[in-house]
Design a protein around this motif. Structure first.
Motif, short mmCIF file in Angstrom:
data_model
loop_
_atom_site.label_atom_id
_atom_site.label_comp_id
_atom_site.label_asym_id
_atom_site.label_seq_id
_atom_site.Cartn_x
_atom_site.Cartn_y
_atom_site.Cartn_z
N SER A 47 -67.20 -70.94 -27.20
CA SER A 47 -66.28 -71.76 -27.99
C SER A 47 -64.84 -71.51 -27.54
O SER A 47 -64.56 -70.58 -26.78
N GLY A 48 -63.94 -72.34 -28.05
CA GLY A 48 -62.51 -72.14 -27.84
C GLY A 48 -62.09 -72.09 -26.39
O GLY A 48 -62.57 -72.84 -25.53
N ILE A 49 -61.18 -71.17 -26.09
CA ILE A 49 -60.62 -71.05 -24.75
C ILE A 49 -61.68 -70.62 -23.75
O ILE A 49 -61.69 -71.06 -22.60
N GLY A 50 -62.61 -69.76 -24.18
CA GLY A 50 -63.67 -69.31 -23.28
C GLY A 50 -64.55 -70.45 -22.82
O GLY A 50 -64.90 -70.54 -21.63
N LEU A 51 -64.92 -71.34 -23.73
CA LEU A 51 -65.72 -72.49 -23.36
C LEU A 51 -64.93 -73.43 -22.46
O LEU A 51 -65.46 -73.95 -21.47
N ILE A 56 -64.17 -75.48 -16.63
CA ILE A 56 -63.42 -75.65 -15.38
C ILE A 56 -64.05 -74.83 -14.26
O ILE A 56 -64.17 -75.30 -13.12
N PHE A 57 -64.45 -73.60 -14.55
CA PHE A 57 -65.10 -72.77 -13.53
C PHE A 57 -66.35 -73.47 -12.99
O PHE A 57 -66.58 -73.51 -11.77
N VAL A 58 -67.17 -74.01 -13.89
CA VAL A 58 -68.39 -74.70 -13.46
C VAL A 58 -68.04 -75.95 -12.66
O VAL A 58 -68.66 -76.24 -11.63
N ARG A 59 -67.06 -76.70 -13.11
CA ARG A 59 -66.64 -77.90 -12.38
C ARG A 59 -66.23 -77.58 -10.95
O ARG A 59 -66.45 -78.37 -10.02
N ALA A 72 -78.59 -69.74 -29.45
CA ALA A 72 -78.21 -71.07 -29.93
C ALA A 72 -76.80 -71.43 -29.49
O ALA A 72 -76.53 -72.57 -29.07
N ARG A 73 -75.87 -70.47 -29.59
CA ARG A 73 -74.49 -70.75 -29.17
C ARG A 73 -74.42 -71.00 -27.67
O ARG A 73 -73.67 -71.86 -27.19
N CYS A 74 -75.20 -70.25 -26.89
CA CYS A 74 -75.24 -70.46 -25.44
C CYS A 74 -75.78 -71.85 -25.11
O CYS A 74 -75.24 -72.54 -24.23
N ALA A 75 -76.84 -72.27 -25.81
CA ALA A 75 -77.44 -73.57 -25.53
C ALA A 75 -76.46 -74.71 -25.79
O ALA A 75 -76.37 -75.67 -25.01
N GLN A 79 -74.82 -77.31 -22.91
CA GLN A 79 -74.86 -78.77 -23.05
C GLN A 79 -73.45 -79.38 -22.99
O GLN A 79 -73.23 -80.40 -22.34
N GLU A 80 -72.50 -78.73 -23.63
CA GLU A 80 -71.12 -79.23 -23.59
C GLU A 80 -70.56 -79.18 -22.18
O GLU A 80 -69.85 -80.09 -21.74
N ILE A 81 -70.87 -78.11 -21.45
CA ILE A 81 -70.39 -78.00 -20.08
C ILE A 81 -71.02 -79.07 -19.20
O ILE A 81 -70.35 -79.70 -18.37
N GLU A 82 -72.33 -79.31 -19.40
CA GLU A 82 -73.00 -80.35 -18.61
C GLU A 82 -72.38 -81.71 -18.86
O GLU A 82 -72.16 -82.50 -17.93
N ASN A 83 -72.07 -82.00 -20.11
CA ASN A 83 -71.42 -83.27 -20.43
C ASN A 83 -70.06 -83.38 -19.77
O ASN A 83 -69.64 -84.46 -19.32
N PHE A 84 -69.35 -82.26 -19.70
CA PHE A 84 -68.01 -82.25 -19.13
C PHE A 84 -68.04 -82.49 -17.62
O PHE A 84 -67.23 -83.26 -17.09
#
Length: 383
Positions: A47-51, A56-59, A72-75, A79-84
């Motif tokens: 969440s937050g700044i870490g997410l 950006i790192f993944v991108r 659950a939080r990781c999942a 998903q949010e990163i994949e959408n991004f």
């Protein structure tokens, strides 16, 4: 006169905030190290700044390890990163992040996380010590430490030391590995530097009496800070000071290895700015000027700069505008960082703190390291 006291303090705080907390230097992937296939470990990644930083790192093609408190939080984060990024595939250059459970509230969980990193990797290129919280008074970690200090400092101190061999492994290449500490300008508050150099108040013996909200601060007239009220979230301020000092000492110890086949470690600390996250809202849920808060994606750029920018001197502290500061230097290099002519408020306030408490940050980092070592030693599991 007393009626003017708090409006004056709030006005002063606003002016200071506008100076140290406005967006400045913008991060660009073309200005630093190539992140493609780099192994990046980030705590507090769900969440937050870490997410935001993880996105950006993944991108940029990094192999990112997400440290999250629960599956659950990781999942949800994945998903949010994949959408991004638009999917994990060669076309997007994005690699699906690796979720690992990490609860910085428990030193046992930190050790298990570090052990899992050793099983999966032979080196780490970037470690981002990001996880944080604002803890109300009288909250404790599993091992009984004051929660802010235990989670934000001791948990990261243990993790970093447990993976030093991975950070120093030359299989990661000739460039130094990097450790990025999410600190805060909050340490400019009157946090007691000496309290980090002795086993003083590690379990909340004193900070339990500090105010937690703005209204509590207004009514607080005595206590730990003797002549002035405790800052809001007093334990938070001290924990952020500990993170900045940890970064400085890590650079001193491992920035210039003298033995062959040991990779150098470059350490950086940063202030992300005042960010619209759960941490700030937990203290100021009625923040009077929310438009002054920046979104997490903007705040994450300082993390990316620390992780990649070759122009920033190791050991530096980046302010909210992205400018580096030398917290322990002398002369013009300290007061006017990077010789760019900008006056360093950070150095100025640290000098005031040194006059007030009788010790400079540069002299306190080594004793603070020893205190941290002694605090975690009884809780370490033998390998």
């Amino acid at each position: 006169m007393s009626g003017l006291r708090y409006p004056f303090l709030l006005l002063f705080a606003l002016v200071l905030k506008l100076y140290i907390d406005c967006p400045g230097i913008i991060w660009s992937p073309n200005n630093g190290l190539e992140l493609r296939e780099k192994i990046v470990v980030i705590t507090g990644a769900s969440s937050g700044i870490g997410l935001a930083a993880s996105k950006i790192f993944v991108r940029e093609g990094a192999r990112v390890v997400l440290g999250c408190r629960s599956p659950a939080r990781c999942a949800i984060a994945i998903q949010e990163i994949e959408n991004f990024v638009g999917g994990y595939n060669e076309q997007t250059r994005s690699i699906e992040p690796i979720p690992l459970i990490l609860d910085l509230d428990s030193l046992e969980s930190v050790q298990a996380f570090a052990s899992e990193l050793h099983k999966r990797f032979d080196h780490i290129d970037v470690l981002v010590n990001n996880g944080g919280l604002v803890s109300p008074p009288k909250q404790r970690t599993v091992e009984g430490f004051e929660k802010g200090y235990g989670v934000m400092h001791l948990g990261h101190f243990l993790l970093t030391n447990q993976v030093l061999d991975l950070l120093q492994s030359t299989t990661g290449g000739p460039e130094p590995s990097r450790v990025v500490h999410h600190s805060s300008a909050a340490f400019l508050g009157l946090s007691h530097i000496r309290s980090l150099t002795t086993a003083f108040d590690l379990r909340g013996e004193v900070t339990d009496g500090c105010p937690f909200t703005l209204s509590e601060m207004k009514n607080h007239t005595d206590g730990w800070y003797a002549f002035v009220p405790c800052p809001v979230g007093g334990g938070y301020v001290r924990a952020k000071m500990a993170q900045a000092m940890f970064s400085l000492e890590l650079q001193k110890r491992f920035g210039h290895p003298t033995t062959p086949n040991v990779r150098a470690i470059s350490s950086y600390a940063l202030h992300p700015g005042s960010v619209h996250t759960a941490i700030l809202s937990s203290v100021m849920n009625t923040f009077p000027m929310p438009y002054l808060l920046r979104p997490p994606m903007v705040a994450a750029e300082n993390i990316l700069r620390c992780a990649t920018d070759r122009k920033i001197k190791p050991g530096s502290f980046l302010d909210g505008m992205g400018f580096p500061h030398n917290l322990t230097g002398s002369g013009t290099d300290a007061w006017f960082p990077e010789n760019d002519g900008r006056f360093s408020f950070y150095r100025f306030f640290l000098e005031l703190k040194a006059l007030f408490w009788g010790i400079r940050v540069g002299d306190a980092t080594a004793p603070a390291w020893l205190v941290s070592e002694q605090a975690i030693r009884p809780h370490l599991k033998t390998k």
